[in-house]
Design a protein around this motif. Sequence first.
Motif, PDB file in Angstrom:
ATOM      1  N   SER A 132     -11.714  -2.109   0.170  1.00 32.63           N
ATOM      2  CA  SER A 132     -11.520  -2.399  -1.251  1.00 32.63           C
ATOM      3  C   SER A 132     -12.665  -1.803  -2.086  1.00 32.63           C
ATOM      4  N   HIS A 133     -13.900  -2.249  -1.836  1.00 30.60           N
ATOM      5  CA  HIS A 133     -15.021  -1.758  -2.651  1.00 30.60           C
ATOM      6  C   HIS A 133     -16.346  -2.113  -1.968  1.00 30.60           C
ATOM      7  N   ASP A 171     -10.831 -11.388  -0.089  1.00 34.29           N
ATOM      8  CA  ASP A 171     -11.776 -10.277   0.060  1.00 34.29           C
ATOM      9  C   ASP A 171     -12.843 -10.746   1.029  1.00 34.29           C
ATOM     10  N   THR A 228       0.842  -1.205   0.000  1.00 36.13           N
ATOM     11  CA  THR A 228       0.000   0.000   0.000  1.00 36.13           C
ATOM     12  C   THR A 228       0.872   1.248   0.000  1.00 36.13           C
ATOM     13  N   LYS A 280     -10.009  -5.747   1.714  1.00 36.06           N
ATOM     14  CA  LYS A 280      -8.894  -6.564   1.220  1.00 36.06           C
ATOM     15  C   LYS A 280      -8.187  -7.083   2.459  1.00 36.06           C
TER      16      LYS A 280
END
Length: 694
Positions: A670-671, A642, A115, A603
């Motif tokens: 993540s989403h 995930d 990251t 994540k």
Amino acid sequence: MTDLSHYRNIGIFAHVDAGKTTTTERILSLTGKIHKIGEVHDGEATTDFMEQEAERGITIQSAAVSAYWKDHRLNIIDTPGHVDFTVEVYRSLKVLDGGVGVFCASGGVEPQSETNWRYANESEVARIIFVNKLDRVGADFYRVVKQIEDVLGANPLVMVLPIGSEDNFTGVVDLLTRKAWVWDGSDDPMNYEIQDVPEDMVDQVEEWREKLIETAVEVDDDAMETYLEGEEPDMDTIKKCIRKGTRELAFFPTYTGSAFKNKGIQLVLDAVVDYLPDPTEVDPQPIIDEEGNETGEFAIVDPDEPLRALAFKIMDDRFGALTFIRVYSGKLEKGMTVLNTATGKTERIGRIVEMSADDRIELDGAQAGDIVAVVGMKNVQTGHTLCDPKHPATLESMVFPDPVISIAVAPKDKGGSEKMGIAIGKMVAEDPSFRVETDEDSGETILKGMGELHLDIKIDILKRTHGVDVEVGKPQVAYRETITKRIEDSYTHKKQSGGSGQYGKIDYVIEPAETGEGFSFESQVTGGNVPREYWGAVENGFATSMEQGVLAGFPCEDVKVTLMDGAYHAVDSSALAFEIAAKGAYRQTMPKAGPQLMEPIMKVDVFTPEDHVGDVIGDLNRRRGMIKSQEAGATGVRIKADAPLSEMFGYIGDLRTMTSGRGQFSMEFSHYAPCPKNVAEEVIKEAQERNAKK
């Protein structure tokens, strides 16, 4: 006038436990900044001066320190490694010209390293690499170099080779000079000898040296030509090539050693001076307009230009509020008045201090290239630009991720609410990824953050630093809502009962938008059936309604509204009437558009010893996790998956139980993804019960 070519603004960043803070401590002791070396594991590190940092052995806030090495001033920022505090890393990278990426020789490239590396790539920060902890069991310098290539897609330029490893690690060979630096066992960084290369390493040193020079000369055509003709360029030319390639991110000079055992740090400091850019060598910061677009002008790093400075961190300590500032151009002087372009207000500069961890050295002024702290600024927040009032300009500000987890807090005693409000206000100013809001119906104070640890630490700071005792509710997930169908519809708002009335009719389409688009609106009305001056009111009516979804009251996202047609009344129509019509249309149509609950997916990156892999994967599957990959390393297995945030509360406790305390994990947002039906029903039911209580 200071010579800016002797400045280095650098950050030290890495995964948790790779040894960043220890490395910073060693740098400070070598540069004469501290005399007694504090250890992280004893809770005595100079830059970890918060109680919470000393206790947990982790860095939470990035601490700024100035030090000197070989006539060069180093402004060093030690950043946190824990994933919940990446915002600290991100904003530090924004104001740095170079960085030192620290990797653990046994752990290798860990999740947080990825990251941070990605952030550094986005910020185009030149870096050198330090593979630390070579004295650890399982340390393997060459494996980490390979991982840097494979996992980070980076090009490490190996500058030194280790002599021995684990318990037998005694020093390093400098490939350029073909000299061995060998430390004795006293753990004093100054107790070393420069010797010839050990006989058993001569061939290996020549092989790596050739690779080093081949890679370095690729960035300079003349040096390349000389080299191809069979002649080795001189040392100055090679160093110039390495410096150029490092600045262009073509490669990253790579060093190794053991910060804890005081081995190898001098070469890293030399590399900072030799290869990382000074403030004048990095691309100048662009100036932006009110919409956030670049104007084509830049903040040139020059003390004689108008003042342009960026506040990149606010910190409250026993001396008062400190605002950390990177001066990009011009001069900042005591007593001068500066304009804050974000608020449009001016402020007077009081005390300017140079930071040495939590010590303060008073300064009369600062100039382009400096990183300093200003005491007692009132209305400055992270990302604000300070400039010369006669030459206003705004620098690109920082964008922070939205929080994904929230908890409700209440003071234990009635008198504590004002104290809690003041304390939380200070904490929000310090950390832009930490948000607070009050639930209007229940009156509860809701704290929002990036993860469980993030909020844990905030509660800890409230209790200990600010002396506020609070009761904490259970963590809540930040769900979202969206729609799945396209619906054409019409709505009329009509209120006509004598006197002036209200009238607005709209024909519209509500449909799903692309993922991540949020809310968008367009008008295709022709012929003036809905006059142009009312379009904004219609958009506003829909936009404010989107803040509360129809399923469980969570914000609604990724919806597109198109105004097709409508009608108005010459007397009774107004902007307000059309805004009310849009709100009514939202309530009428959204339930028909296949509303769907979305949950945050994280994540997850888990490290586990090999004999527990089956248990860990089984447990992640039970938490609705999707396993993405497994990777065997020297000391265990890394599992990437995930998983929904709602299933990950308390995971660290369960992981430690499963792996006899040896497992580690990190997690970042993540989403958003659709919630399974049974989970959605449960969440909606809870939300309805909460609303009923209100």
